[in-house]
Design an enzyme around this catalytic site. Structure first.
Site, PDB file in Angstrom:
ATOM      1  N   ASP A 212       0.877  -1.167   0.000  1.00  0.00           N
ATOM      2  CA  ASP A 212       0.000   0.000   0.000  1.00  0.00           C
ATOM      3  C   ASP A 212       0.917   1.221   0.000  1.00  0.00           C
ATOM      4  O   ASP A 212       2.132   1.096  -0.217  1.00  0.00           O
ATOM      5  CB  ASP A 212      -1.001  -0.037   1.167  1.00  0.00           C
ATOM      6  CG  ASP A 212      -0.375   0.220   2.526  1.00  0.00           C
ATOM      7  OD1 ASP A 212       0.871   0.305   2.613  1.00  0.00           O
ATOM      8  OD2 ASP A 212      -1.129   0.342   3.513  1.00  0.00           O
TER       9      ASP A 212
ATOM     10  N   CYS B 135       2.970  -3.327   3.988  1.00  0.00           N
ATOM     11  CA  CYS B 135       2.223  -2.122   4.339  1.00  0.00           C
ATOM     12  C   CYS B 135       2.994  -1.446   5.477  1.00  0.00           C
ATOM     13  O   CYS B 135       4.174  -1.738   5.680  1.00  0.00           O
ATOM     14  CB  CYS B 135       0.762  -2.425   4.668  1.00  0.00           C
ATOM     15  SG  CYS B 135       0.459  -3.416   6.147  1.00  0.00           S
TER      16      CYS B 135
ATOM     17  N   THR C 213       2.699  -1.613   8.836  1.00  0.00           N
ATOM     18  CA  THR C 213       3.068  -2.575   9.885  1.00  0.00           C
ATOM     19  C   THR C 213       3.198  -3.996   9.357  1.00  0.00           C
ATOM     20  O   THR C 213       3.748  -4.859  10.057  1.00  0.00           O
ATOM     21  CB  THR C 213       1.984  -2.616  10.975  1.00  0.00           C
ATOM     22  OG1 THR C 213       0.749  -2.993  10.338  1.00  0.00           O
ATOM     23  CG2 THR C 213       1.837  -1.267  11.675  1.00  0.00           C
TER      24      THR C 213
ATOM     25  N   HIS D 265       7.888 -24.621   8.441  1.00  0.00           N
ATOM     26  CA  HIS D 265       6.784 -25.214   9.203  1.00  0.00           C
ATOM     27  C   HIS D 265       5.396 -24.885   8.647  1.00  0.00           C
ATOM     28  O   HIS D 265       4.489 -25.704   8.754  1.00  0.00           O
ATOM     29  CB  HIS D 265       6.839 -24.736  10.668  1.00  0.00           C
ATOM     30  CG  HIS D 265       7.990 -25.313  11.430  1.00  0.00           C
ATOM     31  ND1 HIS D 265       8.089 -25.244  12.799  1.00  0.00           N
ATOM     32  CD2 HIS D 265       9.102 -25.978  11.012  1.00  0.00           C
ATOM     33  CE1 HIS D 265       9.206 -25.832  13.196  1.00  0.00           C
ATOM     34  NE2 HIS D 265       9.846 -26.283  12.133  1.00  0.00           N
TER      35      HIS D 265
ATOM     36  N   HIS E 233       4.427 -31.336   9.905  1.00  0.00           N
ATOM     37  CA  HIS E 233       3.883 -30.009   9.595  1.00  0.00           C
ATOM     38  C   HIS E 233       2.825 -30.075   8.496  1.00  0.00           C
ATOM     39  O   HIS E 233       1.973 -29.195   8.399  1.00  0.00           O
ATOM     40  CB  HIS E 233       5.005 -29.061   9.175  1.00  0.00           C
ATOM     41  CG  HIS E 233       6.079 -28.938  10.217  1.00  0.00           C
ATOM     42  ND1 HIS E 233       5.848 -28.383  11.454  1.00  0.00           N
ATOM     43  CD2 HIS E 233       7.370 -29.339  10.205  1.00  0.00           C
ATOM     44  CE1 HIS E 233       6.966 -28.427  12.165  1.00  0.00           C
ATOM     45  NE2 HIS E 233       7.899 -29.018  11.441  1.00  0.00           N
TER      46      HIS E 233
HETATM   47  C1  RB5 Z   1      -1.716   2.858   6.515  1.00  0.00           C
HETATM   48  O1  RB5 Z   1      -1.663   4.067   7.185  1.00  0.00           O
HETATM   49  C2  RB5 Z   1      -1.568   1.704   7.496  1.00  0.00           C
HETATM   50  O2  RB5 Z   1      -2.695   1.616   8.283  1.00  0.00           O
HETATM   51  C3  RB5 Z   1      -1.308   0.402   6.764  1.00  0.00           C
HETATM   52  O3  RB5 Z   1      -0.203   0.535   5.949  1.00  0.00           O
HETATM   53  C4  RB5 Z   1      -1.041  -0.806   7.630  1.00  0.00           C
HETATM   54  O4  RB5 Z   1      -0.036  -0.543   8.552  1.00  0.00           O
HETATM   55  C5  RB5 Z   1      -2.216  -1.467   8.207  1.00  0.00           C
HETATM   56  O5  RB5 Z   1      -2.129  -2.506   8.851  1.00  0.00           O
END
Ligand code: RB5
Length: 151
Positions: free
Chosen positions: A9, A66, A68, A99, A134
Site C-alpha cells: 500500500d 504495508c 506494519t 513449518h 507439519h
Molecule cells: C496505513 O496508514 C496503514 O494503516 C497500513 O499501511 C497498515 O499498517 C495497516 O495494517
C-alpha cells in the site's frame, strides 16, 4: 530460481524498489503488481491482487508490504490457499517456510530496516517446507477456511 509477485500500500511503497532490486540480485524473478505511486490506497485491494496472482501461478510466492505488515497479511489470509506470514526477522521468515509452507512473506516498512529485510528475503528463499508432521497442520489450516470472498 523462484518467482515472486510483490504489492504494497502507500505505507509500503517507498521500500518496494529496494526489495525488487534485492530479489533480482539473488537471481529470482519478481513482478510488481503496484501501486505505481505513493498515493493513498487500501491494502486489502493489493493483498487480493497478490494473493490471486500467487494462486494462479503454481509454485510462485508473494511479498506484501504495508506500514506494519499487519493489515495486508490479515487481508491476504482471507484468500483460501494463501498462507501469508507477517515476519519480523530472519528466524520467523525461515520458520514460516519450514513449518507453515508460507507462500507470501509480509512485513512492515515502518517496522523493519533494510538490513533485516534482506536477511528475511534470504531466509525465506533458502528455506524449504519440511513436510512431515507439519503437513497435516498446514492441511488443517485449509480446513479452517470458510471460503471468505474479498469481492
Ligand atoms: C496505513 O496508514 C496503514 O494503516 C497500513 O499501511 C497498515 O499498517 C495497516 O495494517
Amino acid at each position: 530460481m523462484k518467482k515472486f509477485y510483490i504489492a504494497t500500500d502507500h505505507a509500503g511503497f517507498e521500500v518496494k524498489d529496494f526489495v525488487k532490486d534485492y530479489v533480482r540480485s539473488l537471481g529470482h524473478e519478481i513482478i510488481d503488481l503496484g501501486p505505481d505511486s505513493a498515493d493513498r490506497v487500501d491494502y486489502p485491494d493489493y493483498a487480493k491482487k497478490c494473493a490471486h496472482a500467487v494462486l494462479a501461478d503454481k509454485g510462485s510466492f508473494g511479498i506484501l508490504i504495508c506500514g506494519t505488515g499487519i493489515g495486508i497479511s490479515i487481508a491476504a489470509n482471507k484468500v483460501p490457499g494463501i498462507r501469508a506470514a507477517l515476519c519480523h526477522d530472519a528466524y520467523t521468515a525461515k520458520l514460516t517456510r519450514q513449518h507453515n509452507d508460507a507462500n507470501i512473506l509480509c512485513f512492515g516498512e515502518r517496522v523493519v530496516g533494510r538490513g533485516v529485510i534482506e536477511s528475511m528475503i534470504d531466509a525465506f528463499c533458502e528455506a524449504e517446507f519440511e513436510g512431515g508432521r507439519h503437513a497435516g497442520r498446514v492441511e488443517k489450516i485449509e480446513g479452517c477456511s470458510f471460503g471468505a470472498d474479498l469481492g
